[in-house]
Design a protein around this motif. Sequence first.
Motif, short mmCIF file in Angstrom:
data_model
loop_
_atom_site.label_atom_id
_atom_site.label_comp_id
_atom_site.label_asym_id
_atom_site.label_seq_id
_atom_site.Cartn_x
_atom_site.Cartn_y
_atom_site.Cartn_z
N VAL A 13 0.86 -1.18 0.00
CA VAL A 13 0.00 0.00 0.00
C VAL A 13 0.90 1.23 0.00
CG1 VAL A 13 -1.83 1.27 1.15
CG2 VAL A 13 -1.82 -1.23 1.24
N PHE A 14 0.70 2.09 -0.99
CA PHE A 14 1.56 3.24 -1.21
C PHE A 14 0.90 4.55 -0.83
CE2 PHE A 14 3.13 0.03 -4.08
CZ PHE A 14 4.49 0.29 -4.25
N ASP A 15 1.69 5.43 -0.24
CA ASP A 15 1.37 6.84 -0.21
C ASP A 15 1.65 7.37 -1.62
OD1 ASP A 15 0.90 9.49 0.90
OD2 ASP A 15 3.07 9.76 0.84
N MET A 16 1.33 8.62 -1.91
CA MET A 16 1.57 9.15 -3.25
C MET A 16 2.56 10.31 -3.25
SD MET A 16 -1.12 10.67 -6.10
CE MET A 16 -1.24 12.29 -5.31
N ASP A 17 2.16 11.46 -2.70
CA ASP A 17 3.01 12.65 -2.76
C ASP A 17 4.28 12.47 -1.95
OD1 ASP A 17 1.37 14.62 -4.33
OD2 ASP A 17 -0.07 14.16 -2.76
N GLY A 18 5.41 12.71 -2.59
CA GLY A 18 6.69 12.57 -1.91
C GLY A 18 7.22 11.15 -1.89
N LEU A 19 6.40 10.19 -2.30
CA LEU A 19 6.83 8.80 -2.34
C LEU A 19 6.88 8.29 -3.78
CD1 LEU A 19 7.42 6.21 -0.48
CD2 LEU A 19 5.15 5.51 -1.28
N LEU A 20 5.73 8.30 -4.45
CA LEU A 20 5.67 7.91 -5.86
C LEU A 20 5.98 9.09 -6.77
CD1 LEU A 20 2.43 5.73 -5.81
CD2 LEU A 20 4.77 4.89 -6.10
N ASP A 22 7.41 13.17 -7.13
CA ASP A 22 8.26 14.20 -6.51
C ASP A 22 7.49 15.52 -6.48
OD1 ASP A 22 10.46 15.23 -5.29
OD2 ASP A 22 11.66 15.44 -7.12
N SER A 23 6.38 15.49 -5.77
CA SER A 23 5.41 16.59 -5.81
C SER A 23 5.46 17.52 -4.60
CB SER A 23 4.00 16.02 -5.94
OG SER A 23 3.78 15.02 -4.95
N GLU A 24 6.02 17.06 -3.48
CA GLU A 24 5.99 17.89 -2.28
C GLU A 24 6.78 19.19 -2.47
OE1 GLU A 24 3.89 17.44 -0.17
OE2 GLU A 24 3.84 15.47 0.75
N LYS A 25 7.84 19.13 -3.26
CA LYS A 25 8.63 20.35 -3.52
C LYS A 25 7.80 21.36 -4.31
CE LYS A 25 13.00 17.78 -3.55
NZ LYS A 25 12.40 16.44 -3.38
N VAL A 26 6.94 20.86 -5.19
CA VAL A 26 6.07 21.75 -5.96
C VAL A 26 4.98 22.32 -5.05
CG1 VAL A 26 4.51 21.91 -7.94
CG2 VAL A 26 6.55 20.47 -8.07
N VAL A 27 4.47 21.51 -4.14
CA VAL A 27 3.50 22.00 -3.16
C VAL A 27 4.12 23.14 -2.35
CG1 VAL A 27 2.17 21.43 -1.09
CG2 VAL A 27 2.26 19.82 -3.00
N LYS A 28 5.35 22.94 -1.91
CA LYS A 28 6.04 23.97 -1.12
C LYS A 28 6.14 25.28 -1.91
CE LYS A 28 10.30 24.93 1.45
NZ LYS A 28 10.51 26.27 0.87
N ARG A 29 6.51 25.19 -3.17
CA ARG A 29 6.62 26.40 -4.00
C ARG A 29 5.26 27.08 -4.16
NH1 ARG A 29 9.37 24.31 -9.34
NH2 ARG A 29 8.92 26.44 -10.04
N SER A 30 4.22 26.28 -4.35
CA SER A 30 2.88 26.86 -4.51
C SER A 30 2.42 27.54 -3.22
CB SER A 30 1.87 25.79 -4.94
OG SER A 30 1.57 24.89 -3.89
N TRP A 31 2.79 26.98 -2.08
CA TRP A 31 2.47 27.62 -0.80
C TRP A 31 3.23 28.93 -0.64
CZ3 TRP A 31 2.03 23.74 3.87
CH2 TRP A 31 1.01 22.82 3.59
N ASP A 32 4.48 28.96 -1.08
CA ASP A 32 5.26 30.20 -1.01
C ASP A 32 4.59 31.30 -1.82
OD1 ASP A 32 7.41 29.68 0.72
OD2 ASP A 32 8.57 28.70 -0.86
#
Length: 222
Positions: A13-20, A22-32
């Motif tokens: 069973v997989f998580d998605m963001d940051g595991l499958l 490489d999206s967390e870095k993009v989330v961080k930029r969007s939050w900035d």
Amino acid sequence: MIKKKPVSVKGLVFDMDGLLLDSEKVVKRSWDYAGKELGYENFGDHIYNTVGFNLKRRTEYFKTNVDLDFPMDRFAQMTREYYYKIADKEGIAVKKGAPELLNAAKSHGCMIGLATSSRQIHAEQSLKRAGLYDYFDGKVFGDTVKEGKPSPEIYLKACKSIGIEPEDAVALEDAPSGAISAHAAGMRVIVVPDLVQPPEEVKQFLWKQAEDLERVIEMIWG
């Protein structure tokens, strides 16, 4: 030399963001970007405290730690717009070893589940863009559970969705809150860190920790 016998695993069973993805870095930029429009500097740094949270838990976090009147609906809309602008322009990379691990799981007869804190509409779109959607036999999303990670609810439902008992499945996570969730559900947990490293209290119950998903193939099947 005696070769180590592979462990018995009936499901992953997989998580998605940051595991499958490489999206967390993009989330961080969007939050900035969104935070700056709302008058907050370096707002993306809050992601380090909220990795693995669903929308409900992040809303609670912002109202407690930023402002009781934090405009979450507006912020969420702005971050989605920025996220997809970046994704459309630059793409969202698939993490190293993800397709290989998913293919290995299929070849070993494992059922494959998804337990992501992301909303269903976002997760399905992201997986389809990445070419990973059809690997999954069952999927559970952050907006289809009552309690987000670290509650075990999402992993219990994910195991049920693939017809595998938690003790016969392995959870793959990048975030401490997700690892706690899977462990509480009675699963073996492998963490592949992304933005944050697991704290000592999480390391104590991990089955394994890997630097990337490619390494997980060897860990499970030798």
